[in-house]
Design a protein around this motif. Sequence first.
Motif, PDB file in Angstrom:
ATOM      1  N   ASP A   1      -4.647  -8.373  -1.359  1.00 23.68           N
ATOM      2  CA  ASP A   1      -3.610  -7.790  -2.263  1.00 23.68           C
ATOM      3  C   ASP A   1      -4.520  -7.511  -3.648  1.00 23.68           C
TER       4      ASP A   1
ATOM      5  N   ASP B   1      -6.285   0.898  -6.298  1.00 13.68           N
ATOM      6  CA  ASP B   1      -5.421   1.700  -6.978  1.00 13.68           C
ATOM      7  C   ASP B   1      -5.395   1.802  -8.470  1.00 13.68           C
TER       8      ASP B   1
ATOM      9  N   ALA C   1       0.846  -1.275  -0.036  1.00 10.20           N
ATOM     10  CA  ALA C   1      -0.120   0.008  -0.060  1.00 10.20           C
ATOM     11  C   ALA C   1       1.100   1.515  -0.146  1.00 10.20           C
TER      12      ALA C   1
ATOM     13  N   LEU D   1      -6.858  -4.361  -3.041  1.00  9.68           N
ATOM     14  CA  LEU D   1      -5.583  -3.244  -2.943  1.00  9.68           C
ATOM     15  C   LEU D   1      -5.379  -2.730  -4.223  1.00  9.68           C
TER      16      LEU D   1
END
Length: 449
Positions: free
Chosen positions: A51, A58, A10, A54
């Motif tokens: 993950d 993003d 992150a 995330l």
Amino acid sequence: MNERNLLAEADRRALVYLDGLAMQRVFPDDKAIAALAAFEQALPEDGSDADQVLCQLDEIGSPATVASNAARYFGFVIGATLPVAAAAERLVLAWDQCASSFDNSPVADRLEKVAGRWVCQALGLPDQSAVGFGTSATACTLACICAARRVLLARQGWDFDGDGLLGAPQIRVVLAETAHITVKKALRVLGFGMNHLHYAPVDQYGCIDPARLPELDERTLLILQAGEVNTGEFDRFAELIAIAREANAWVHVDGAFGLWARASSSAHLLEGVELADSWTTDGHKWLNTPYDSAMAICRDADALAAAMNSDAAYASASKDAQKNLTLEFSRRARGIAIWAALAHLGRTGLKAMIDRHIRQAEELASTLRNAGYQVLNRVVLNQVLVRGDTDEQTIAIRQAAQASGEVWFGPTVWQGRPAFRLSLCSWRTEDADVEALGALLRRLKDELS
Ligand SMILES: *Cc1c(COP(=O)(O)O)cnc(C)c1O
């Protein structure tokens, strides 16, 4: 992915984002916005790996952000985030403290007390004041108005906590026509009734004209402004507060961004503001702390503590515990980023940042005047209120600037006609960024003439 790797990932992504900020469009393009449709899914039956979550956040989210944490965002009065405040916020996230009281978090309790004292010192407000760290100026104004109403009613012998508003003496609210919409919202939510507000006529700068101030009495709440949203002007505090004192009225000051000018070379413009009873200010605007960062400041610490009290048998705390100073019960330790910003800047750094923005606003105004724009305000602060030759041109220039992706600023209406408003309040904004904005507006004026 384990916790360690996930958080490192992150941070890695966050740094890539920050590195690219200067190159990113300030407002996302249509493609990035259309891609947000990928988030429109049903609540998953079975979750995904952290993950992957995330990564999706993003890859789809980052391109659709507004680069308000960058140097060329001049909209609203938004401000960026100082690195020290962002760094403190990351550590505080790991701590995950509930900052209600000392029992919930000794470190949050102590640091927020220091932060509150420092804010009063930086703004030149009475040091015994209570400082509640709320989510927004909206919420903090609401808290201050609650305290004001309770005290004004108590002076009439009315027990607000016990008897509420039914049959209560009426409290008069006097405020400028130009008061911020969130002040009106707080009043509306609290049941004051929009039809019952007493509007004080304003002068050409959007400030209350003391000569035409409606009558004040001991049942009056007078709301003043430090930093009118369009012009950045200040009410004439010393004069108005003296009248209010005479009448035994309560004075609240909405200083969401403008109160920070007290820490600058322009502090004289706010002379007498320290004589009010309560104040609201934001950290997330001009102090450049992350969002959800605002303060309710009340000269009579007990008045705020009594209005916001939330002691329970299982959770009693001192009067100055945060849960007794804000609307929130469980809350994050939002005052710590404010502490970090002030610890890092000190009085000198804070003054330098505010002074720089005020100077940049003056310089931008002069560039724009030379380019043939009308600058509608006196530019005493960090706001530049601008108009082209015609309403159509004003709107077309603003839209073209927004579409360019190079900068962003928003529209407003001033004295019944369209204008646009440029705010200088990001720590990242260098003189070169202001020059680029000036050059873009000069070019657009030529093209759209
Ligand atoms: C932004 C602003 C507010 C509202 O502050 P929030 O923190 O967004 O709730 C109130 N008054 C003025 C003058 C503002 O500029």
